[in-house]
Design a protein around this motif. Structure first.
Motif, short mmCIF file in Angstrom:
data_model
loop_
_atom_site.label_atom_id
_atom_site.label_comp_id
_atom_site.label_asym_id
_atom_site.label_seq_id
_atom_site.Cartn_x
_atom_site.Cartn_y
_atom_site.Cartn_z
N ASP A 10 24.22 13.43 -65.77
CA ASP A 10 24.04 12.58 -64.59
C ASP A 10 25.34 11.87 -64.27
O ASP A 10 26.14 11.56 -65.14
N SER A 11 25.53 11.57 -62.98
CA SER A 11 26.68 10.78 -62.57
C SER A 11 26.36 10.16 -61.23
O SER A 11 25.26 10.27 -60.72
N ARG A 12 27.34 9.49 -60.62
CA ARG A 12 27.18 8.84 -59.33
C ARG A 12 28.14 9.52 -58.36
O ARG A 12 29.33 9.64 -58.62
N VAL B 276 22.02 15.78 -55.64
CA VAL B 276 22.45 14.41 -55.35
C VAL B 276 21.28 13.70 -54.69
O VAL B 276 20.83 14.11 -53.62
N ASP B 277 20.76 12.64 -55.33
CA ASP B 277 19.60 11.96 -54.76
C ASP B 277 20.00 11.02 -53.62
O ASP B 277 21.18 10.91 -53.28
N LYS C 89 20.27 7.97 -53.48
CA LYS C 89 21.11 6.84 -53.89
C LYS C 89 22.50 7.28 -54.32
O LYS C 89 23.31 6.46 -54.75
N LYS D 27 23.13 9.44 -56.81
CA LYS D 27 23.20 9.80 -58.22
C LYS D 27 23.13 11.32 -58.35
O LYS D 27 22.25 11.96 -57.78
N THR D 28 24.05 11.87 -59.13
CA THR D 28 24.15 13.32 -59.28
C THR D 28 23.54 13.78 -60.60
O THR D 28 23.81 13.21 -61.65
N ARG D 29 22.71 14.81 -60.51
CA ARG D 29 22.14 15.44 -61.70
C ARG D 29 22.62 16.88 -61.78
O ARG D 29 22.56 17.62 -60.80
N ARG E 293 24.35 13.02 -49.93
CA ARG E 293 23.12 12.50 -50.52
C ARG E 293 21.89 13.28 -50.03
O ARG E 293 21.77 13.56 -48.86
#
Length: 213
Positions: A5-7, A90-91, A93, A95-97, A164
């Motif tokens: 996970d990341s941003r 990428v959700d 918000k 946040k990357t999965r 996003r």
């Protein structure tokens, strides 16, 4: 399945949309139908042969997941030979999965190919994988990439496609039969961003990623 996970701070601007099978080639490129993919079979690399870096981008996460599964099926059917594969989401918000299939069945995978793919995932999506993109290696990697098809324009295109709420399948293929590959992935639509790296470029990138003792 490996997850990280990341941003990811991409904006929603600059997207090509979800026209079925849009292709954008390296160096910034222009859009083409998926059917415009060259109808050729790439042989195992040696000398100046190329590896394909292909990013399939989707607005619909379910389609991305289906395409991800389809690529693994193509690998089992020997239509594509993978040096790396990842599913990225990428959700809303930012946040990357990142999910990657187990590598246990790829005993012949070259260390250089695996290192370069891990570094590209980390650079594209700010997700550090197995400590490959760290410290001074980042600057050396970026400088080297700017001399290849994975230059700044290509990297910006990839990041714009992962705004996003979007998902992507990232493929690093050392061999593929492109007509069968295109036919199998066409039903999922999406946007395709593609470039390539030569054997020599890959070796140089892997060298830049090697820690200095």
């Amino acid at each position: 399945m490996t997850k990280a996970d990341s941003r990811f701070g991409s904006s929603d601007a600059g997207l090509l949309g979800d026209d079925p099978g849009t292709l954008v080639t390296g160096m910034g490129g222009t859009a083409h139908p998926l059917s415009a993919l060259p109808r050729r079979s790439l042989q195992p690399r040696k000398g100046t042969a190329m590896a394909d870096l292909i990013i399939l981008s989707y607005q619909d996460e379910a389609k991305a997941e289906a395409a991800f599964e389809a690529v693994q099926s193509l690998e089992r059917d020997l239509i594509i030979e993978l040096a790396g594969l990842a599913l990225v989401h990428v959700d809303d918000k930012g946040k990357t999965r990142v999910e990657m299939p187990d590598q246990g069945n790829r005993v012949g995978l070259a260390a250089a190919s695996g290192a370069v793919f891990g570094a590209l995932i980390g650079l594209f999506f700010f997700v550090p994988l197995v400590g490959l993109v760290v410290g001074g290696a980042i600057g050396a990697l970026v400088a080297r990439l700017d001399k290849t098809g994975v230059n700044a324009a290509f990297r910006d295109r990839v990041k714009s496609e992962l705004a996003r709420g979007r998902s992507a399948v990232v493929i690093y293929a050392t061999k593929l039969t492109q007509d069968k590959f295109a036919d199998a992935l066409a039903p999922f639509g999406g946007t395709v961003v593609q470039t390539s790296l030569s054997d020599d470029e890959e070796r140089e990138l892997a060298h830049d990623l090697t820690p200095v003792a």
